[in-house]
Design a protein around this motif. Sequence first.
Motif, short mmCIF file in Angstrom:
data_model
loop_
_atom_site.label_atom_id
_atom_site.label_comp_id
_atom_site.label_asym_id
_atom_site.label_seq_id
_atom_site.Cartn_x
_atom_site.Cartn_y
_atom_site.Cartn_z
N VAL A 13 0.84 -1.20 0.00
CA VAL A 13 0.00 0.00 0.00
C VAL A 13 0.87 1.25 0.00
O VAL A 13 0.63 2.19 -0.76
N VAL A 14 1.91 1.26 0.83
CA VAL A 14 2.81 2.42 0.89
C VAL A 14 3.50 2.62 -0.46
O VAL A 14 3.57 3.76 -0.95
N PHE A 31 1.89 10.78 4.15
CA PHE A 31 1.40 9.43 3.91
C PHE A 31 0.82 8.82 5.17
O PHE A 31 -0.15 8.07 5.11
N ALA A 32 1.43 9.12 6.30
CA ALA A 32 0.91 8.60 7.57
C ALA A 32 -0.54 9.04 7.74
O ALA A 32 -1.40 8.23 8.10
N LEU A 37 -1.69 5.37 9.01
CA LEU A 37 -0.58 4.65 9.65
C LEU A 37 0.23 5.68 10.43
O LEU A 37 0.07 6.88 10.23
N SER A 38 1.12 5.22 11.28
CA SER A 38 1.99 6.16 12.00
C SER A 38 3.19 6.51 11.11
O SER A 38 3.51 5.79 10.16
N SER A 132 -10.45 3.16 5.19
CA SER A 132 -10.40 4.61 5.41
C SER A 132 -9.52 5.29 4.38
O SER A 132 -9.84 6.36 3.88
N ALA A 133 -8.40 4.67 4.05
CA ALA A 133 -7.45 5.26 3.09
C ALA A 133 -8.05 5.36 1.69
O ALA A 133 -7.88 6.37 1.01
#
Length: 170
Positions: A13-14, A31-32, A37-38, A132-133
């Motif tokens: 995904v990243v 991106f976090a 994501l953290s 959510s993303a």
Amino acid sequence: MKSHNGMRPQDIVVLLKVLNNADRQWQYRDFASSLHLSVSEISESLQRSHLAGLVDDTKKKVYRQSLMEFIRYGLHYVFPQLPGTMVTGIATAHSHPFYNQLFKTEMNYVWPYEDGDIRGLSIQPLYKSVVSAVREDEVLYKALASIDIIRVGRVRELKVAIDELQKLIL
């Protein structure tokens, strides 16, 4: 040098998000926020991808051909998925709106989501906050639905998904 303990699902995904933003300046915190994501998870993900030879030293340039080879030939072995029970959720795989126009099937595939708009067999997303993303990024949504076709699809669906991913990645 840090050891490489293998890729994690969120790494895909990243990397897709990095590709999606290749023509823009971005920071890990961007991106976090958008991937839910953290910052440390983004950093660790890009470090794993660097060690795997999927990004350059800056961790901002994806080696597109290498990523495509991994997705095409390795993804379904590393991150396999069997459809689960019937749930409400967000359409994925061949049930994604783009693919739904191409493939008519009796059963939908969905990422479980309480406020989803479709019922189907559950497919566990690559990581828990994917839903959510993708609600904020249509390109990422289509790419991840394509990835899910590779994880659960049949030959005809697989060919179309790989062609679509090649358009995005290469």
